[in-house]
Motif scaffolding. Structure first.
Motif, PDB file in Angstrom:
ATOM      1  N   ARG A   1      21.131 -59.320   7.756  1.00  0.00           N
ATOM      2  CA  ARG A   1      20.491 -59.636   9.020  1.00  0.00           C
ATOM      3  C   ARG A   1      21.130 -58.818  10.144  1.00  0.00           C
ATOM      4  N   SER A   2      20.490 -58.758  11.285  1.00  0.00           N
ATOM      5  CA  SER A   2      21.078 -58.092  12.448  1.00  0.00           C
ATOM      6  C   SER A   2      22.400 -58.748  12.791  1.00  0.00           C
ATOM      7  N   GLY A   3      23.415 -57.932  13.033  1.00  0.00           N
ATOM      8  CA  GLY A   3      24.733 -58.458  13.373  1.00  0.00           C
ATOM      9  C   GLY A   3      25.591 -58.784  12.170  1.00  0.00           C
ATOM     10  N   ALA A   4      25.120 -58.439  10.981  1.00  0.00           N
ATOM     11  CA  ALA A   4      25.899 -58.766   9.782  1.00  0.00           C
ATOM     12  C   ALA A   4      27.102 -57.846   9.610  1.00  0.00           C
TER      13      ALA A   4
ATOM     14  N   VAL B   1      26.158 -41.444  -0.594  1.00  0.00           N
ATOM     15  CA  VAL B   1      25.196 -41.829   0.439  1.00  0.00           C
ATOM     16  C   VAL B   1      25.374 -43.297   0.793  1.00  0.00           C
ATOM     17  N   ILE B   2      25.437 -43.563   2.092  1.00  0.00           N
ATOM     18  CA  ILE B   2      25.381 -44.930   2.606  1.00  0.00           C
ATOM     19  C   ILE B   2      24.144 -45.009   3.485  1.00  0.00           C
ATOM     20  N   ALA B   3      23.198 -45.857   3.098  1.00  0.00           N
ATOM     21  CA  ALA B   3      21.942 -45.971   3.845  1.00  0.00           C
ATOM     22  C   ALA B   3      21.788 -47.387   4.387  1.00  0.00           C
ATOM     23  N   ILE B   4      21.312 -47.453   5.641  1.00  0.00           N
ATOM     24  CA  ILE B   4      21.021 -48.735   6.289  1.00  0.00           C
ATOM     25  C   ILE B   4      19.555 -48.723   6.678  1.00  0.00           C
ATOM     26  N   ALA B   5      18.842 -49.785   6.357  1.00  0.00           N
ATOM     27  CA  ALA B   5      17.439 -49.868   6.763  1.00  0.00           C
ATOM     28  C   ALA B   5      17.019 -51.328   6.776  1.00  0.00           C
TER      29      ALA B   5
ATOM     30  N   LEU C   1      22.803 -51.987  -3.984  1.00  0.00           N
ATOM     31  CA  LEU C   1      22.607 -52.569  -2.660  1.00  0.00           C
ATOM     32  C   LEU C   1      23.750 -53.539  -2.378  1.00  0.00           C
ATOM     33  N   ILE C   2      24.321 -53.424  -1.170  1.00  0.00           N
ATOM     34  CA  ILE C   2      25.408 -54.307  -0.730  1.00  0.00           C
ATOM     35  C   ILE C   2      24.825 -55.224   0.331  1.00  0.00           C
ATOM     36  N   VAL C   3      24.847 -56.516   0.097  1.00  0.00           N
ATOM     37  CA  VAL C   3      24.262 -57.487   1.020  1.00  0.00           C
ATOM     38  C   VAL C   3      25.393 -58.111   1.837  1.00  0.00           C
ATOM     39  N   LEU C   4      25.296 -57.958   3.158  1.00  0.00           N
ATOM     40  CA  LEU C   4      26.318 -58.470   4.072  1.00  0.00           C
ATOM     41  C   LEU C   4      25.790 -59.672   4.838  1.00  0.00           C
ATOM     42  N   ASP C   5      26.688 -60.590   5.115  1.00  0.00           N
ATOM     43  CA  ASP C   5      26.352 -61.731   5.964  1.00  0.00           C
ATOM     44  C   ASP C   5      27.615 -62.156   6.700  1.00  0.00           C
ATOM     45  N   GLU C   6      27.559 -62.104   8.023  1.00  0.00           N
ATOM     46  CA  GLU C   6      28.696 -62.467   8.873  1.00  0.00           C
ATOM     47  C   GLU C   6      29.970 -61.714   8.482  1.00  0.00           C
TER      48      GLU C   6
ATOM     49  N   SER D   1      15.508 -63.568  -0.401  1.00  0.00           N
ATOM     50  CA  SER D   1      14.867 -64.208   0.749  1.00  0.00           C
ATOM     51  C   SER D   1      14.374 -63.176   1.759  1.00  0.00           C
ATOM     52  N   LEU D   2      15.225 -62.192   2.040  1.00  0.00           N
ATOM     53  CA  LEU D   2      14.830 -61.137   2.983  1.00  0.00           C
ATOM     54  C   LEU D   2      13.656 -60.334   2.427  1.00  0.00           C
ATOM     55  N   TRP D   3      13.694 -60.043   1.135  1.00  0.00           N
ATOM     56  CA  TRP D   3      12.608 -59.278   0.519  1.00  0.00           C
ATOM     57  C   TRP D   3      11.296 -60.056   0.570  1.00  0.00           C
TER      58      TRP D   3
END
Length: 643
Positions: free
Chosen positions: A412-415, A571-575, A587-592, A613-615
């Motif tokens: 999420r934004s701010g993760a 490569v590190i990609a953010i989208a 894929l690396i999933v970040l939260d807080e 959930s995001l997908w």
């Protein structure tokens, strides 16, 4: 002829010399950091005065000669009057030839030569080169500041500081050495000459000098304080105006109630009030000087006339006394104006010095070595970072990215996704843990070599107000036109570049793009940024919403080139549009600020966690057309791309 003569003096001082590069300091030589400028104002001024010792010393000499010639001419007039009284018209020239010749030489040649020498020193040697050297060294120190430093200030304000400190420091030094010293020389000679005629005149001038010094000591400090406040106010106004102009589209679209005018007007009001406080103090000083000068002229005039009546002062002596004090009256008013300028410049220097001498918060270590990134493996070890807030963002995070691996950061934004990339680029220093590239701690290598090993394309692409060619070549200085054109073609930028034309008639690759690339569309700017990174060809590639500004057709056109560009690179990609990351190796999933999931797209969707959930939201979410009677949903653009 004259231009050729003057050009010889214009090259005597190098306007871009920086003594910070010449210090015999091993740390500076190895890391490339510049020696800091002195933060104490007097040492700051002396630091630059030492860099131009001989022209400033010569200016001191011409300033003294100017004051001496002024006093000599007025004294010579008195001697001439006495000589005329002693001689008849027929014998005057024969009896006083040398007096007349010396006065004629001083008037016709001596005075002109001194003023010419003074002008050449100030206008050809000092003003263009010395002033610019101060600006250049100040600018370079600011450029060594951290990314956060520039985020926390107005670009216009910082630019104003660089301009102000060069002008104010140069004016302060030249006024002291030329104008002020000329005035002091004139006072010393005037007191000496009038004292030789009648000691009482010297006493009047002595009292006047004490009064003048009292004004300088007690009344001018208020001007200095107000001058510093006015300089800060001018910087604030400059920053607000530049901010408005830079964001003119937002102002046009959202400021229908003229809030921006009120914001800038508030800055101007602050400036007007600061200037008014300063001008009130100026009026007080000018009035005090006028009264003091009136008393001085009356006193010297009275003593001269009384001495003439008593026979102790000649007619020429009266002329000398009255001429010198009348000139002193003119010079003192003019000098007080210059002293006011000195005080204001001193305040301006004080205000600017605090900015241009600030120590960078992030510098290379004394033993820093260039990064050797042959493979591009990355490891985050127990990384902690809070932006100095004491909590949140990144907490004890560990992550290994293998050389050549393609990794997507999701959350999420701010993760903390962009923060991880900024830490890899060492735009901030870690609060805990370390980051390694090919086994080398990035805190122990030079920043220049670290960032040279990473190619970055961000969502908010900002271009330099230069040509298309210069912007693409920024990725690899010295690249030839063939390499630049190839990179543009691979980024699908070749289709629009030939049709570009700027207001000055430059076209194609020579067209300038405007401030921050404002003359180009978002998609065009993004393609130029991709071309720049393609040309750079760094072993590590960071794509932070790299294709977010591109429409689906253009994105598809450059997708193959992007894939080719990623071959053999880490490569590190953010989208936020997850479909663009689905093909990543991991894929690396970040939260807080923590890693909560990692794996392939398919595995994470099957896992039913945060990523799933995001997908689900992106692949199944809809935006409605806004018609309350409509029940059929309209798919999001992201969903269309995912289908």
């Amino acid at each position: 002829m004259m231009d050729r003569f003057l050009r010889r003096f214009e090259t005597l001082l190098d306007p871009f010399e920086d003594q910070g590069e010449d210090r015999e300091d091993a740390r500076l030589n190895r890391t490339g950091h510049l020696a800091p400028l002195p933060s104490e104002i007097n040492r700051f001024i002396w630091h630059f005065a030492r860099q131009a010792k001989w022209p400033l010393g010569a200016l001191l000499i011409t300033g003294g000669l100017t004051g001496g010639i002024e006093a000599a001419l007025y004294t010579g007039v008195g001697w001439l009057i006495d000589a005329m009284e002693r001689s008849s018209p027929a014998t005057f020239l024969a009896e006083n030839f040398w007096l007349v010749a010396i006065l004629a030489f001083l008037t016709l040649i001596g005075r002109a030569l001194v003023l010419f020498a003074s002008s050449v020193l100030e206008e050809q040697v000092i003003s263009p080169s010395f002033y610019n050297r101060i600006r250049w060294q100040s600018y370079r120190r600011l450029m060594e500041q951290t990314y956060t430093f520039f985020q926390n200030d107005f670009a216009g304000r910082l630019s104003q500081k660089v301009q102000q400190v060069g002008q104010a420091t140069g004016d302060f030094i030249t006024t002291i050495l030329q104008t002020f010293w000329s005035f002091v020389t004139f006072i010393i000679l005037t007191v000496s000459i009038l004292g030789a005629i009648d000691w009482r005149m010297a006493m009047v001038l002595g009292l006047w000098t004490l009064g003048y010094l009292w004004i300088i000591r007690n009344l001018l400090p208020k001007i200095r304080e107000n001058g510093r406040a006015a300089a800060e106010a001018r910087s604030v106004v400059s920053g607000r105006v530049v901010d408005s102009f830079t964001n003119i589209l937002s102002v046009k679209l959202f400021d229908s109630s003229r809030r921006e005018d009120a914001f800038v007007k508030d800055g101007f009001s602050y400036l007007v009030e600061a200037v008014r406080r300063m001008t009130r103090a100026l009026t007080g000083v000018r009035t005090a000087v006028a009264v003091l000068n009136g008393l001085m002229m009356t006193g010297v005039g009275a003593v001269a006339i009384l001495g003439w009546q008593a026979g102790s002062v000649t007619t020429g002596g009266v002329a000398i006394a009255l001429g010198l004090v009348l000139r002193l009256n003119q010079m003192s008013g003019w000098m007080m104006f210059n002293i006011n300028g000195l005080v204001r410049n001193y305040g301006t220097i004080q205000d600017a010095v605090a900015t241009v001498t600030a120590q960078p918060a992030l510098i290379d270590r004394a033993d820093a070595q260039p990064l050797t990134a042959t493979r591009g493996g990355i490891r985050y070890e127990n990384v902690t970072f809070h932006y100095g807030k004491g909590g949140g963002i990144i907490e004890d995070l560990s992550l290994t990215i293998r050389a050549g691996e393609k990794v997507g950061l999701v959350g999420r934004s701010g993760a903390g996704k962009t923060t991880l990339v900024n830490l890899l680029l060492r735009l901030y220093d870690l609060e805990g843990g370390r980051i390694l590239i090919d086994g080398q701690d990035i805190a122990a290598v030079t920043q220049a070599s670290l960032r040279g090993a990473v190619g970055v394309v961000t969502q908010d692409t900002s271009l330099l107000h230069r040509s298309i060619r210069d912007n693409i070549a920024y990725g690899r200085p010295g690249a030839d036109d063939g390499d630049i054109l190839s990179a543009a073609e691979r980024a699908s930028a070749e289709e629009f570049i030939p049709g570009l034309r700027d207001p000055k008639g430059r076209s194609g690759y020579d067209a300038h793009v405007g401030e921050r690339g404002i003359k180009l569309s978002g998609g065009q700017r993004q393609r130029i940024a991709i071309a720049r990174v393609l040309l750079k060809d760094a072993p590590i590639l960071v794509l932070d919403e790299a294709t977010s500004a591109l429409d689906s057709e253009v994105e598809a056109a450059i997708q193959d080139n992007l894939s080719a560009m990623m071959q053999g690179k880490t490569v590190i990609a953010i989208a936020h549009r997850l479909s663009t990351l689905a093909a990543m190796d991991r894929l690396i999933v970040l939260d807080e600020g923590r890693i909560v999931e990692q794996g392939t797209h398919a595995a994470l969707v099957a896992g039913g966690g945060l990523y799933a959930s995001l997908w689900a939201r992106q692949s199944g979410g809809f935006l409605y057309a806004g018609d309350a009677t409509r029940t059929e949903p309209v798919p999001q653009e992201a969903d269309r791309a995912a289908v």
